[in-house]
Motif scaffolding. Structure first.
Motif, PDB file in Angstrom:
ATOM      1  N   VAL A 248      -4.308 -28.831 184.646  1.00 31.17           N
ATOM      2  CA  VAL A 248      -4.565 -30.306 184.493  1.00 31.17           C
ATOM      3  C   VAL A 248      -6.122 -30.496 185.183  1.00 31.17           C
ATOM      4  CG1 VAL A 248      -4.211 -32.767 184.968  1.00 31.17           C
ATOM      5  CG2 VAL A 248      -2.607 -31.106 184.321  1.00 31.17           C
ATOM      6  N   THR A 249      -7.157 -31.118 184.606  1.00 31.49           N
ATOM      7  CA  THR A 249      -8.386 -31.200 185.215  1.00 31.49           C
ATOM      8  C   THR A 249      -8.654 -32.462 185.705  1.00 31.49           C
ATOM      9  OG1 THR A 249      -9.488 -32.064 183.296  1.00 31.49           O
ATOM     10  CG2 THR A 249      -9.485 -29.467 183.623  1.00 31.49           C
ATOM     11  N   ARG A 250      -9.615 -32.855 186.462  1.00 25.54           N
ATOM     12  CA  ARG A 250      -9.721 -33.872 187.267  1.00 25.54           C
ATOM     13  C   ARG A 250      -9.861 -35.109 186.418  1.00 25.54           C
ATOM     14  NH1 ARG A 250      -8.272 -34.982 191.968  1.00 25.54           N
ATOM     15  NH2 ARG A 250     -10.054 -36.531 192.266  1.00 25.54           N
ATOM     16  N   ASP A 251     -10.378 -34.986 184.896  1.00 31.88           N
ATOM     17  CA  ASP A 251     -10.696 -35.872 183.859  1.00 31.88           C
ATOM     18  C   ASP A 251      -9.327 -36.228 183.174  1.00 31.88           C
ATOM     19  OD1 ASP A 251     -10.520 -33.552 182.751  1.00 31.88           O
ATOM     20  OD2 ASP A 251     -12.501 -33.778 181.609  1.00 31.88           O
ATOM     21  N   GLY A 252      -8.244 -35.568 183.412  1.00 26.57           N
ATOM     22  CA  GLY A 252      -6.965 -35.922 182.849  1.00 26.57           C
ATOM     23  C   GLY A 252      -6.614 -34.922 181.691  1.00 26.57           C
ATOM     24  N   LYS A 253      -7.519 -33.975 181.391  1.00 24.60           N
ATOM     25  CA  LYS A 253      -7.325 -33.147 180.073  1.00 24.60           C
ATOM     26  C   LYS A 253      -6.557 -32.058 180.724  1.00 24.60           C
ATOM     27  CE  LYS A 253     -11.823 -33.748 177.915  1.00 24.60           C
ATOM     28  NZ  LYS A 253     -13.182 -33.164 177.797  1.00 24.60           N
ATOM     29  N   GLU A 254      -5.500 -31.694 179.732  1.00 28.63           N
ATOM     30  CA  GLU A 254      -4.454 -30.682 180.079  1.00 28.63           C
ATOM     31  C   GLU A 254      -4.742 -29.458 179.235  1.00 28.63           C
ATOM     32  OE1 GLU A 254       0.476 -30.060 180.506  1.00 28.63           O
ATOM     33  OE2 GLU A 254      -0.418 -31.915 179.779  1.00 28.63           O
ATOM     34  N   TYR A 255      -5.082 -28.309 179.844  1.00 31.52           N
ATOM     35  CA  TYR A 255      -5.199 -27.055 179.015  1.00 31.52           C
ATOM     36  C   TYR A 255      -4.300 -26.216 179.096  1.00 31.52           C
ATOM     37  CZ  TYR A 255     -10.407 -28.369 179.095  1.00 31.52           C
ATOM     38  OH  TYR A 255     -11.481 -29.173 178.924  1.00 31.52           O
TER      39      TYR A 255
ATOM     40  N   LEU B 121     -11.356 -21.063 185.501  1.00 35.31           N
ATOM     41  CA  LEU B 121     -11.121 -19.944 184.623  1.00 35.31           C
ATOM     42  C   LEU B 121     -12.383 -20.115 183.649  1.00 35.31           C
ATOM     43  CD1 LEU B 121     -10.060 -17.385 183.509  1.00 35.31           C
ATOM     44  CD2 LEU B 121      -8.286 -18.953 182.053  1.00 35.31           C
ATOM     45  N   GLY B 122     -13.494 -19.717 183.707  1.00 36.13           N
ATOM     46  CA  GLY B 122     -14.564 -19.987 182.731  1.00 36.13           C
ATOM     47  C   GLY B 122     -15.119 -21.457 183.379  1.00 36.13           C
ATOM     48  N   GLU B 123     -15.060 -22.284 182.136  1.00 33.41           N
ATOM     49  CA  GLU B 123     -15.539 -23.630 182.522  1.00 33.41           C
ATOM     50  C   GLU B 123     -14.327 -24.637 182.738  1.00 33.41           C
ATOM     51  OE1 GLU B 123     -18.828 -24.470 182.245  1.00 33.41           O
ATOM     52  OE2 GLU B 123     -19.275 -22.493 182.056  1.00 33.41           O
ATOM     53  N   THR B 124     -13.276 -24.013 182.895  1.00 37.67           N
ATOM     54  CA  THR B 124     -12.021 -24.742 183.197  1.00 37.67           C
ATOM     55  C   THR B 124     -11.733 -24.749 184.699  1.00 37.67           C
ATOM     56  OG1 THR B 124     -11.289 -24.346 181.044  1.00 37.67           O
ATOM     57  CG2 THR B 124      -9.571 -25.249 182.571  1.00 37.67           C
ATOM     58  N   PHE B 125     -11.559 -26.001 185.209  1.00 36.02           N
ATOM     59  CA  PHE B 125     -11.205 -26.259 186.669  1.00 36.02           C
ATOM     60  C   PHE B 125     -10.280 -27.302 186.997  1.00 36.02           C
ATOM     61  CE2 PHE B 125     -11.670 -28.557 190.725  1.00 36.02           C
ATOM     62  CZ  PHE B 125     -11.515 -27.381 191.455  1.00 36.02           C
ATOM     63  N   GLY B 126      -9.080 -26.987 187.503  1.00 36.83           N
ATOM     64  CA  GLY B 126      -8.191 -27.732 187.702  1.00 36.83           C
ATOM     65  C   GLY B 126      -6.683 -27.167 188.351  1.00 36.83           C
ATOM     66  N   TRP B 127      -5.849 -27.842 188.498  1.00 32.66           N
ATOM     67  CA  TRP B 127      -4.698 -27.328 189.322  1.00 32.66           C
ATOM     68  C   TRP B 127      -3.524 -27.140 188.299  1.00 32.66           C
ATOM     69  CZ3 TRP B 127      -6.332 -32.396 189.805  1.00 32.66           C
ATOM     70  CH2 TRP B 127      -5.472 -33.392 189.342  1.00 32.66           C
ATOM     71  N   ILE B 128      -2.602 -26.213 188.583  1.00 40.84           N
ATOM     72  CA  ILE B 128      -1.609 -25.605 187.718  1.00 40.84           C
ATOM     73  C   ILE B 128      -0.508 -26.684 187.739  1.00 40.84           C
ATOM     74  CG2 ILE B 128      -0.006 -23.819 187.493  1.00 40.84           C
ATOM     75  CD1 ILE B 128      -2.044 -21.855 188.531  1.00 40.84           C
ATOM     76  N   GLU B 129      -0.249 -27.217 186.536  1.00 33.79           N
ATOM     77  CA  GLU B 129       0.853 -28.061 186.525  1.00 33.79           C
ATOM     78  C   GLU B 129       2.408 -27.348 186.348  1.00 33.79           C
ATOM     79  OE1 GLU B 129       2.706 -31.990 186.376  1.00 33.79           O
ATOM     80  OE2 GLU B 129       0.764 -31.347 187.277  1.00 33.79           O
TER      81      GLU B 129
ATOM     82  N   ILE C  18      -0.479 -16.682 191.045  1.00 33.67           N
ATOM     83  CA  ILE C  18      -0.633 -18.159 190.952  1.00 33.67           C
ATOM     84  C   ILE C  18       0.906 -18.953 190.810  1.00 33.67           C
ATOM     85  CG2 ILE C  18      -3.076 -17.916 189.660  1.00 33.67           C
ATOM     86  CD1 ILE C  18      -1.309 -18.712 186.951  1.00 33.67           C
ATOM     87  N   LYS C  19       0.683 -20.003 191.229  1.00 26.91           N
ATOM     88  CA  LYS C  19       2.011 -20.686 191.267  1.00 26.91           C
ATOM     89  C   LYS C  19       1.725 -22.256 191.099  1.00 26.91           C
ATOM     90  CE  LYS C  19       1.598 -21.230 196.427  1.00 26.91           C
ATOM     91  NZ  LYS C  19       0.347 -20.651 196.517  1.00 26.91           N
ATOM     92  N   PRO C  20       2.774 -23.166 190.736  1.00 29.85           N
ATOM     93  CA  PRO C  20       2.609 -24.640 190.498  1.00 29.85           C
ATOM     94  C   PRO C  20       1.875 -25.254 191.675  1.00 29.85           C
ATOM     95  CG  PRO C  20       4.434 -23.935 189.707  1.00 29.85           C
ATOM     96  CD  PRO C  20       4.125 -22.723 190.396  1.00 29.85           C
ATOM     97  N   GLY C  21       0.871 -25.892 191.343  1.00 28.07           N
ATOM     98  CA  GLY C  21       0.077 -26.659 192.462  1.00 28.07           C
ATOM     99  C   GLY C  21      -1.396 -25.980 192.955  1.00 28.07           C
TER     100      GLY C  21
ATOM    101  N   THR D  21      -6.995 -29.594 195.709  1.00 32.99           N
ATOM    102  CA  THR D  21      -6.356 -30.764 194.859  1.00 32.99           C
ATOM    103  C   THR D  21      -7.163 -32.129 194.751  1.00 32.99           C
ATOM    104  OG1 THR D  21      -4.593 -31.131 196.114  1.00 32.99           O
ATOM    105  CG2 THR D  21      -4.259 -29.180 194.654  1.00 32.99           C
ATOM    106  N   GLY D  22      -7.656 -32.512 195.787  1.00 35.13           N
ATOM    107  CA  GLY D  22      -8.282 -33.770 195.818  1.00 35.13           C
ATOM    108  C   GLY D  22      -9.652 -33.607 195.104  1.00 35.13           C
ATOM    109  N   GLY D  23     -10.397 -32.808 194.512  1.00 33.22           N
ATOM    110  CA  GLY D  23     -11.343 -32.557 194.079  1.00 33.22           C
ATOM    111  C   GLY D  23     -12.502 -32.104 194.840  1.00 33.22           C
ATOM    112  N   LEU D  24     -13.467 -31.280 194.129  1.00 32.59           N
ATOM    113  CA  LEU D  24     -14.636 -30.794 195.010  1.00 32.59           C
ATOM    114  C   LEU D  24     -16.072 -31.856 194.541  1.00 32.59           C
ATOM    115  CD1 LEU D  24     -14.024 -27.098 193.877  1.00 32.59           C
ATOM    116  CD2 LEU D  24     -13.140 -28.315 195.810  1.00 32.59           C
TER     117      LEU D  24
END
Length: 456
Positions: A315-322, A297-305, A289-292, A405-408
């Motif tokens: 960071v998920t589409r709703d602005g949450k950062e895990y 992972l489980g219920e978490t879907f987003g891009w690596i910040e 994995i790499k930034p971007g 990254t634009g969303g599914l």
């Protein structure tokens, strides 16, 4: 009075003037200096200093806004250059004072006796040293440490210019405690803090500039960029600690025992921390994995910040950062939507009525999906029948995108809207489940009345 040494067993304790005697001597010298300011040839120099300060204040009020406006139009400047410009703006009054007082000192040394500008020369040296310390201290990131170093630097420069450095060193060296074979004095502590702060500031400055250059290099992959930046930072900060301790005379042979103790502690109490650190290094090396990258992972879907030493920021589409521990990415099942490339295939399911021509439905569905902007044209959508349901003929529509990254969810929604509009324009209906209800009368011979209702 020369210092002597008294040997007690294996420890050597230096002796000399008592700290209180040194402090009293410094106080007496300060009183003599203040009395000298009352003499006529020194009093007028104080008046000149006050006049120069007022002139510097007025000049800073005039030039400060103009300098700030000029900085605002410096587009494209690197960050360090803009920061230097901001420092000049904040220290404009002190900068003008140093410039004006040195000009006055040079002129007076040419036209009058050196003693007539002696006090002005001392104040010029002090103000110049304070300006340099204020500028250099801005490169220290920690605000509390920056304040301590700036204050300590000003005090030390002041006593040095006034010729009190030897007495000040003797005073701080006299305040000490004996820890076994080691004598720890206030002077050693001041040296250690100052040297380490300067070295850490230099290491931080070099590390930030090196990181900027590494991240701008297109020949280095994002994961290797992160690994290289971390290695450079670790090397620079480690060298700063080693050089700083060595410079103040700390015996580093005891670090071998300390490192062994730390290793035992890590083995028992910091297993998770070490596991995350090692997992982070493995992630950077194998480039999984790499930034971007877009991951699930489980219920978490987003891009690596960001890839950290202990965790990965997602960071998920709703602005949450895990903040996901690196160990979870090594041991868990991770879906990397952009590992090899950014192409992602999406599937959506729908159904149409039995009276609609399935050949026409497939063509209309493919055309509707192709009309959506993010759907790839060189990998055209396909539509297949997947079954005959209770109320509809069931289809699957598959299409490709290259920007996960634009969303599914949003692209699926756009395709569904395109299907809805296309089916409405072509007279294709989307059925809903139906039930037939029969109302039976009391006489079983009667023909039952039938009615049908629909459940949506």
């Amino acid at each position: 009075m020369e210092n002597e040494a008294v040997t007690e067993g294996a420890a050597t304790v230096p002796t000399g003037p008592a700290p209180q005697d040194i402090a009293l001597g410094l106080f007496d010298e300060m009183l003599l200096f203040l009395e000298g300011l009352l003499r006529p040839w020194n009093a007028y120099q104080v008046v000149i200093v006050i006049a120069i300060f007022l002139a510097a204040h007025i000049a800073a009020r005039i030039l400060g806004p103009r300098w700030q406006d000029w900085l605002r139009h410096r587009e494209g400047w690197p960050k360090w250059r803009m920061r230097a410009g901001v420092i000049v703006h904040r220290r404009m009054r002190l900068l003008m004072f140093v410039t004006l007082i040195w000009a006055v000192v040079l002129v007076m040394r040419e036209v009058t006796w050196p003693s007539r500008s002696y006090l002005l020369g001392i104040i010029a040296e002090l103000s110049s040293a304070w300006l340099v310390i204020a500028v250099v201290a801005r490169f220290i990131g920690n605000r509390f440490l920056r304040s301590i170093i700036r204050t300590a630097g000003w005090v030390w420069v002041t006593v040095s210019i006034l010729g009190l450095s030897d007495d000040a060193v003797a005073l701080m060296d006299g305040i000490a405690v004996q820890l076994g074979q080691v004598r720890l004095s206030l002077w050693v502590i001041v040296q250690a803090v100052t040297i380490l702060a300067v070295l850490f500031a230099a290491a931080r400055f070099i590390a930030k500039n090196s990181a900027t250059r590494i991240r701008k290099n297109p020949d280095i992959s994002p994961s290797m960029q992160v690994l290289t930046v971390k290695a450079v930072q670790l090397s620079l900060y480690g060298a700063a600690v080693f050089i700083g301790l060595k410079a103040v005379g700390v015996d580093l042979t005891g670090l071998a025992f300390l490192s062994g103790a730390i290793g035992v502690g890590l083995g028992f109490g910091l297993q998770k921390v070490v596991s995350n650190l090692v997992s982070g290094i493995i992630i950077l090396l194998d480039k999984s994995i790499k930034p971007g990258d877009v991951i699930s992972l489980g219920e978490t879907f987003g891009w690596i910040e960001q890839l950290g030493a202990r965790y990965v920021s997602v960071v998920t589409r709703d602005g949450k950062e895990y903040l996901i521990p690196n160990e979870d990415l090594i041991t868990g099942q991770v879906v990397n939507w952009s590992h090899t490339n950014a192409f992602v295939r999406l599937d959506i399911f729908f159904g149409t009525a039995y009276h609609d021509d399935p050949h026409k439905v497939r063509k209309v569905a493919v055309a509707a999906a192709s009309s959506v902007d993010r759907v790839l044209s060189f990998r055209p959508p396909v539509c297949h029948i997947v079954g005959f349901g209770d109320s509809s003929v069931d289809y699957i529509l598959r299409f490709w995108i290259d920007d996960p990254t634009g969303g599914l969810t949003n692209i699926r929604g756009n395709v569904y809207l395109a299907l809805w509009d296309a089916f409405r324009d072509n007279g294709i209906s989307i059925p809903f489940p139906q039930r037939e209800v029969r109302m039976l009368g009391d006489d079983t011979g009667d023909t039952p009345d039938t009615a049908s209702t629909g459940d949506k």
